[in-house]
Scaffold this motif. Structure first.
Motif, PDB file in Angstrom:
ATOM      1  N   VAL A  43      22.513 -46.251  -9.201  1.00  0.00           N
ATOM      2  CA  VAL A  43      21.147 -45.880  -8.795  1.00  0.00           C
ATOM      3  C   VAL A  43      20.904 -46.368  -7.362  1.00  0.00           C
ATOM      4  O   VAL A  43      21.233 -47.511  -7.030  1.00  0.00           O
ATOM      5  CB  VAL A  43      20.098 -46.512  -9.741  1.00  0.00           C
ATOM      6  CG1 VAL A  43      18.687 -46.121  -9.314  1.00  0.00           C
ATOM      7  CG2 VAL A  43      20.354 -46.099 -11.186  1.00  0.00           C
ATOM      8  N   LYS A  44      20.332 -45.498  -6.533  1.00  0.00           N
ATOM      9  CA  LYS A  44      19.950 -45.909  -5.177  1.00  0.00           C
ATOM     10  C   LYS A  44      18.520 -46.440  -5.225  1.00  0.00           C
ATOM     11  O   LYS A  44      17.613 -45.715  -5.657  1.00  0.00           O
ATOM     12  CB  LYS A  44      20.043 -44.720  -4.216  1.00  0.00           C
ATOM     13  CG  LYS A  44      21.481 -44.276  -3.964  1.00  0.00           C
ATOM     14  CD  LYS A  44      21.535 -43.092  -3.025  1.00  0.00           C
ATOM     15  CE  LYS A  44      22.997 -42.732  -2.733  1.00  0.00           C
ATOM     16  NZ  LYS A  44      23.093 -41.529  -1.899  1.00  0.00           N
ATOM     17  N   VAL A  45      18.345 -47.658  -4.783  1.00  0.00           N
ATOM     18  CA  VAL A  45      17.046 -48.320  -4.932  1.00  0.00           C
ATOM     19  C   VAL A  45      16.488 -48.694  -3.565  1.00  0.00           C
ATOM     20  O   VAL A  45      17.177 -49.328  -2.756  1.00  0.00           O
ATOM     21  CB  VAL A  45      17.170 -49.603  -5.785  1.00  0.00           C
ATOM     22  CG1 VAL A  45      15.805 -50.242  -6.002  1.00  0.00           C
ATOM     23  CG2 VAL A  45      17.839 -49.313  -7.126  1.00  0.00           C
ATOM     24  N   VAL A  46      15.252 -48.284  -3.306  1.00  0.00           N
ATOM     25  CA  VAL A  46      14.555 -48.705  -2.088  1.00  0.00           C
ATOM     26  C   VAL A  46      13.324 -49.504  -2.497  1.00  0.00           C
ATOM     27  O   VAL A  46      12.427 -48.985  -3.169  1.00  0.00           O
ATOM     28  CB  VAL A  46      14.156 -47.501  -1.215  1.00  0.00           C
ATOM     29  CG1 VAL A  46      13.201 -47.920  -0.113  1.00  0.00           C
ATOM     30  CG2 VAL A  46      15.403 -46.875  -0.611  1.00  0.00           C
ATOM     31  N   THR A  47      13.314 -50.754  -2.133  1.00  0.00           N
ATOM     32  CA  THR A  47      12.209 -51.646  -2.495  1.00  0.00           C
ATOM     33  C   THR A  47      12.017 -52.675  -1.388  1.00  0.00           C
ATOM     34  O   THR A  47      12.984 -53.070  -0.734  1.00  0.00           O
ATOM     35  CB  THR A  47      12.488 -52.357  -3.834  1.00  0.00           C
ATOM     36  OG1 THR A  47      11.491 -53.347  -4.058  1.00  0.00           O
ATOM     37  CG2 THR A  47      13.865 -53.018  -3.864  1.00  0.00           C
ATOM     38  N   LEU A  48      10.787 -53.079  -1.193  1.00  0.00           N
ATOM     39  CA  LEU A  48      10.518 -54.134  -0.202  1.00  0.00           C
ATOM     40  C   LEU A  48      10.744 -55.519  -0.802  1.00  0.00           C
ATOM     41  O   LEU A  48      10.684 -56.518  -0.090  1.00  0.00           O
ATOM     42  CB  LEU A  48       9.089 -54.025   0.330  1.00  0.00           C
ATOM     43  CG  LEU A  48       8.833 -52.863   1.291  1.00  0.00           C
ATOM     44  CD1 LEU A  48       7.380 -52.864   1.746  1.00  0.00           C
ATOM     45  CD2 LEU A  48       9.753 -52.936   2.503  1.00  0.00           C
ATOM     46  N   GLY A  49      10.974 -55.582  -2.098  1.00  0.00           N
ATOM     47  CA  GLY A  49      11.289 -56.867  -2.720  1.00  0.00           C
ATOM     48  C   GLY A  49      12.560 -57.423  -2.098  1.00  0.00           C
ATOM     49  O   GLY A  49      13.484 -56.673  -1.819  1.00  0.00           O
TER      50      GLY A  49
END
Lengths: 348, 237
Positions: free
Chosen positions: B71-77
């Protein structure tokens, strides 16, 4: 490095649309298109608002270009400090140094005041964050020397704010005492440190004065291909010995580890300095501007003061526990050993 | 920029939008689909915890998503400290989300799943502007409070004319660790009644689980999504 009694708690006082539009309307920059608090800096994402607890920052896109909007930190937004800082910034930019150009408002000032806070708008210069490369350290040292040299040619028509190293350390000691984490043990260490500073941390007035940056640390510098593209945040600049910047730079670039997060760049403070790297740093500085024998004599004291300041600040910000405070009194010996290993006087 | 997009929303915080997002994404990726996640919960970006991502990197002015479990994940975390409060003023919400969508090397995706924050505010409107053809999946629990917020959320998306995939009841039951008996956590009738009233399919009733993707309960939802993905893209219909 941060100075005096900066607020410890973040105040959630953000840029709203009214404020942004007011700022933009005061400059000849066209219409506001977009405001960004998340920017891509080199190889990482940076949340601008989280990078500092003392001033609001934002990248602003208008119909005429991209700019950097910043609130002047409250602790140095008096007219004297602002006038001195802006005079130096403009001078350095005109001298061809990598300092972002300050925009002039429609009323002819380099800042505007809204609801009691002062703001500046500068050109936006993209760049990478510091990665600790040898080539970066080389250009940092040379750029710092060029700033000192070019700054010394500036004809200041305003009085310099003044801030001495002993004052800075003393104010950090007082702030550390006020922390809830200041145990009786830490308090005793601070008492000893204060007594030591009063007795030994004395800077001679005969050191030559330069306009110094006052906060010459990695996250105020941007790079591209190892070259310095921008030096930011001249808010703390003043007339002082250039050892002020050099001592701070040696600690900031060689004794601190970097986390890479936008809210906490510093990971930890080491209690040793790499001899080879710091030697090269000083050599590179001196390739542009030689330090006098008097300056070399007093450099270790400035490194010591900057190191103490950095450790105290980490304690104040709760980035470090009591453990590092217990070692703070051993720093004079560590600096002395480092300086002896550096054997610098023989290389001149 | 990804075209087919599923919003995981629900109105209430703490009902498992993020874990459902992560579980569904992992399940679809395991079935061979190319899945991306955008963590639109800017003040509580938890996908970095669920996928244990490092801070995202940038190459050539483009954000490279974390790639975990397919899964490609984009998060500011992970970009800010975990204890740092992330506070967003209105002017930057849209620009931030646009950056997290458009300045990203997503590559080809079969589906972008967006983990939505609680409430119905600026972020929801900004996402709607970015993805006007998105479909929404509602997550709720049988708690009367969560159900009430879910009804408001459904009303919000009705006003936006957003297509709705259905409702998922999370934390509907748990299995007793002693006897294995299935025990209800809330009123078992509430969410089915809401779904029936509104005319939305109740897609699944997930048990309390540390990781929804581990159990077979996610299978029904995954199959529903796979069938939905076979349908023409909304913008082309």
């Amino acid at each position: 490095m941060p100075l005096k009694s900066k607020p410890i708690e973040l105040e959630f006082d953000l840029f709203d649309e009214t404020l942004l539009n007011t700022v933009v309307a005061n400059y000849d920059v066209g219409n506001l298109l977009e405001a960004n608090s998340v920017v891509l800096e080199g190889d990482r994402i940076v949340i601008l608002g989280e990078k500092t607890q003392t001033s609001r920052k934002m990248a602003v896109e208008t119909s005429k270009g991209r700019y950097f909007l910043k609130q002047i930190p409250w602790y140095c937004d008096d007219l004297q400090s602002v006038a001195f800082s802006h005079k130096l910034t403009i001078h350095l930019a005109q001298a061809g140094l990598p300092v972002p150009r300050l925009l002039t408002s429609s009323s002819g000032t380099t800042w505007i005041e809204i609801k009691g806070s002062k703001f500046t708008l500068t050109e936006y210069i993209a760049g990478n964050s510091y990665q600790g490369k040898t080539a970066e350290n080389q250009t940092i040292a040379q750029t710092l020397a060029k700033i000192h040299l070019a700054g010394s040619q500036c004809n200041f028509d305003v009085q310099s704010p003044h801030e001495s190293l002993p004052q800075i350390v003393a104010s950090h000691i007082n702030l550390a005492r006020q922390q809830p984490t200041c145990t009786p043990g830490v308090s005793r260490i601070l008492d000893t440190l204060e007594a030591y500073c009063q007795q030994s941390l004395i800077i001679p007035e005969s050191l030559p004065l330069f306009p110094v940056h006052g906060d010459f640390i990695p996250w105020n510098i941007a790079f591209h291909n190892n070259e310095v593209t921008a030096i930011y945040d001249f808010d703390n600049c003043c007339m002082d010995s250039r050892l002020h910047d050099l001592g701070e730079a040696i600690v900031a670039f060689f004794a601190l580890d970097y986390l890479g997060q936008s809210s906490q760049l510093r990971k930890g403070i080491r209690l040793n300095l790499p001899v080879k790297e710091t030697h090269a740093f000083l050599q590179n500085y001196q390739a542009i501007s030689r330090l006098s024998n008097l300056e070399l004599k007093w450099l270790p004291v400035h490194v010591l003061g900057a190191w103490w300041e950095s450790i105290l600040l980490s304690f104040i910000r709760c980035e470090q526990d009591e453990h590092i405070m217990q070692q703070i009194l051993g720093l004079p010996g560590i600096v002395s050993d480092w300086w002896n290993q550096l054997n610098f006087t023989h290389t001149l | 920029m990804p075209q087919k997009c599923l919003l995981v929303a629900g109105g209430k915080g703490g009902i498992g939008k993020s874990t459902v997002t992560a579980g569904l994404a992992r399940s679809l990726a395991a079935a061979g689909k190319k899945i991306g996640i955008l963590d639109a919960d800017l003040s509580g970006p938890n996908q970095s915890i669920l996928f244990q991502t490092e801070p995202l990197h940038v190459i050539d002015n483009e954000i490279v998503p974390a790639y975990v479990d397919g899964v490609k994940v984009v998060t500011l975390g992970g970009i800010a400290q975990r204890e740092t409060a992330l506070v967003w003023s209105d002017p930057v919400i849209q620009s931030t989300l646009r950056k997290l969508v458009k300045d990203v090397t997503w590559g080809h995706l079969d589906l972008l799943i967006i983990d939505m924050p609680p409430g119905s505010g600026k972020i929801h409107l900004a996402i709607h502007e970015l993805f006007p053809s998105a479909t929404v999946l509602f997550v709720t629990t049988g708690s009367p409070l969560a159900a009430a917020d879910c009804i408001r959320q459904i009303s919000f998306y009705k006003r936006l004319k957003t297509p709705m995939l259905g409702i998922l009841e999370n934390y509907s039951h748990f299995s007793c660790s002693c006897c294995g008996e299935k025990q209800a956590m809330y009123d078992t009738e509430l969410v089915p009644e809401i779904a029936a009233d509104i005319g939305l399919p109740l897609l699944a009733q997930l048990p309390w689980s540390k990781n929804p993707a581990d159990g077979n309960e996610m299978n029904d939802l995954r199959e529903t999504c796979i069938q939905w993905l076979k349908q023409p893209f909304a913008a082309e219909r």
